[in-house]
Write a protein that holds these residues in place. Structure first.
Motif, PDB file in Angstrom:
ATOM      1  N   THR A   1      11.345 -51.595 -37.828  1.00 28.92           N
ATOM      2  CA  THR A   1      10.410 -52.719 -37.706  1.00 28.92           C
ATOM      3  C   THR A   1      11.029 -53.845 -36.895  1.00 28.92           C
ATOM      4  N   TYR A   2      12.254 -54.224 -37.240  1.00 33.83           N
ATOM      5  CA  TYR A   2      12.922 -55.336 -36.552  1.00 33.83           C
ATOM      6  C   TYR A   2      13.204 -54.989 -35.093  1.00 33.83           C
ATOM      7  N   LEU A   3      13.630 -53.762 -34.838  1.00 35.00           N
ATOM      8  CA  LEU A   3      13.910 -53.352 -33.454  1.00 35.00           C
ATOM      9  C   LEU A   3      12.632 -53.378 -32.615  1.00 35.00           C
ATOM     10  N   LEU A   4      11.531 -52.922 -33.200  1.00 30.15           N
ATOM     11  CA  LEU A   4      10.261 -52.940 -32.479  1.00 30.15           C
ATOM     12  C   LEU A   4       9.773 -54.367 -32.245  1.00 30.15           C
ATOM     13  N   ILE A   5      10.001 -55.257 -33.202  1.00 27.97           N
ATOM     14  CA  ILE A   5       9.661 -56.667 -33.000  1.00 27.97           C
ATOM     15  C   ILE A   5      10.462 -57.235 -31.838  1.00 27.97           C
TER      16      ILE A   5
ATOM     17  N   TRP B   1      -2.253 -46.991 -29.670  1.00 27.85           N
ATOM     18  CA  TRP B   1      -1.177 -46.032 -29.875  1.00 27.85           C
ATOM     19  C   TRP B   1      -0.248 -45.924 -28.673  1.00 27.85           C
ATOM     20  N   ALA B   2      -0.638 -46.529 -27.570  1.00 24.07           N
ATOM     21  CA  ALA B   2       0.223 -46.522 -26.378  1.00 24.07           C
ATOM     22  C   ALA B   2       1.064 -47.782 -26.276  1.00 24.07           C
ATOM     23  N   ARG B   3       0.812 -48.729 -27.150  1.00 22.24           N
ATOM     24  CA  ARG B   3       1.531 -50.014 -27.134  1.00 22.24           C
ATOM     25  C   ARG B   3       2.694 -49.924 -28.112  1.00 22.24           C
ATOM     26  N   LEU B   4       3.888 -49.752 -27.604  1.00 19.21           N
ATOM     27  CA  LEU B   4       5.068 -49.580 -28.452  1.00 19.21           C
ATOM     28  C   LEU B   4       5.731 -50.940 -28.714  1.00 19.21           C
TER      29      LEU B   4
END
Length: 220
Positions: free
Chosen positions: A27-31, A217-220
């Motif tokens: 979660t934090y890495l994606l943020i 779903w394409a927005r990482l």
């Protein structure tokens, strides 16, 4: 006060704690990734202050036992990165509502109060593992993510994968703590409330991205 926990297999305890650590770290890495991509911050300021305070307290003031202690260290390092992101990008949005010179004092005041609140709450309730504080601020975070989405009226700094990782990362400790303390109705209320607000956030975020012509779903 949490007393007389039921017996839980130590292997299950470790697996659930590590799984929670992994999904929250994702979660934090994606943020961080989404924030730098959008040149914005992805975690609401109050939630960030609460996270930093909780992780510092239970890393150094009332340190957890392993493996949770190592998870706390990892979370603290990642949240420090999110802090840098907030300080880089947060002032612009802040200045839309209040004078910019209040940005840093406001952040420092919130951080100090968060630290004291979590520390004193844990001592007052003799909860030196920070369980009540952890789930209380998790619920706060769920609500604040919704508020951030509605305030911006855009998915800036957010993605479905962030929301899903947060929800899954919370399910593991919710189930684990229920196994230890099935009679704690307050904790059960927190588990259920967090899940409900996380689902609301997922739905709102999905609809907002679809409305903006973005493939969720394409927005990482």
């Amino acid at each position: 006060m949490l007393q007389n926990p039921l017996d839980v297999d130590p292997t299950i305890d470790v697996i659930f704690k590590i799984a929670s650590g992994i999904f929250w770290s994702i979660t934090y890495l994606l943020i961080l990734r989404r924030g730098f991509a959008d040149k914005s911050y992805g975690m609401p300021m109050v939630a960030l202050c609460a996270n930093l305070s909780w992780e510092f307290i239970f890393s150094f003031v009332h340190p957890h036992s392993t493996p949770q202690l190592y998870v706390d260290y990892a979370w603290l390092a990642l949240d420090a990165g999110i802090l840098v992101q907030y300080l880089m990008y947060g002032k612009k949005e802040f200045s839309e509502h209040l004078p910019g010179e209040f940005f840093y004092p406001g952040f420092l005041l919130t951080l100090a109060l968060s630290f004291l609140f979590i520390l004193l709450l844990s001592r007052e309730f003799n909860d030196l593992n920070g369980v009540y504080a952890a789930f209380g601020q998790n619920l706060l975070m769920s609500v604040l993510f919704i508020h951030l989405l509605l305030k911006r009226n855009s998915p800036l700094g957010q993605s479905l994968y962030i929301a899903l990782s947060k929800m899954i990362g919370t399910l593991f400790p919710s189930v684990l703590l229920y196994m230890y303390f099935p009679g704690s109705y307050l904790l059960v209320l927190l588990y259920v409330s967090i899940f409900i607000f996380d689902m609301i956030y997922l739905l709102l975020l999905y609809l907002k991205m679809k409305g903006a012509g973005i493939n969720p779903w394409a927005r990482l």
